[in-house]
Design an enzyme around this catalytic site. Structure first.
Site, PDB file in Angstrom:
ATOM      1  N   ARG A   1      -2.799 -36.880 -39.751  1.00  0.00           N
ATOM      2  CA  ARG A   1      -4.049 -36.590 -39.043  1.00  0.00           C
ATOM      3  C   ARG A   1      -4.798 -35.430 -39.701  1.00  0.00           C
ATOM      4  O   ARG A   1      -6.010 -35.491 -39.896  1.00  0.00           O
ATOM      5  CB  ARG A   1      -3.760 -36.273 -37.581  1.00  0.00           C
TER       6      ARG A   1
ATOM      7  N   ARG B   1      12.170 -25.959 -51.258  1.00  0.00           N
ATOM      8  CA  ARG B   1      13.181 -26.945 -50.868  1.00  0.00           C
ATOM      9  C   ARG B   1      14.506 -26.734 -51.581  1.00  0.00           C
ATOM     10  O   ARG B   1      15.532 -27.225 -51.133  1.00  0.00           O
ATOM     11  CB  ARG B   1      12.680 -28.356 -51.152  1.00  0.00           C
TER      12      ARG B   1
END
Length: 139
Positions: free
Chosen positions: A17, A90
């Protein structure tokens, strides 16, 4: 894991979105792609995690399987959130969770081997290892 998956999925929905990336598209701004890839990577490793967790718990030790399973999930949580911020973010959690996964695989393998040698060869390897390490008295 379901709450962890839901967290990942909800972050992907939010990123879709925010960055206007409609399904089925999987590419977009780097910020979206990191969130999407983090969720996909967690989903890809989930079957291996569940299988090794189950085997380690059944054939070796439920307590150790739970301990290393929780550490693995914590590492994956940090991995997801670190990857969402930057690709470099990460790495440390990825290495940590990979180590926890390998411990689970090793416990599962050792448990299966010990169970099979006891069932088919009459050798209690876990008891022998405990004795060699001085954890039990010789019986």
């Amino acid at each position: 894991q379901p709450s962890q998956c839901w967290d990942c999925w909800s972050k992907v929905i939010y990123a879709r979105r925010k960055y206007s990336v409609s399904p089925p598209a999987t590419t977009g701004p780097p910020e979206f792609e990191r969130v999407f890839r983090a969720q996909a990577n967690c989903s890809e490793y989930f079957p291996l995690f569940v299988f090794s967790l189950w085997l380690a718990g059944v054939f070796f030790s439920q307590a150790l399987a739970v301990l290393f399973g929780l550490l693995y999930l914590y590492g994956r949580y940090l991995y997801f959130h670190g990857y969402a911020v930057s690709a470099q973010g990460r790495l440390e959690p990825l290495y940590f969770s990979a180590k926890m996964q390998w411990v689970l695989i090793a416990l599962a393998g050792l448990g299966v081997i010990c169970t099979m040698t006891q069932a088919y060869l009459g050798l209690d390897l876990l008891h022998s290892f405990s004795h060699v390490l001085g954890l039990t008295e010789h019986t």
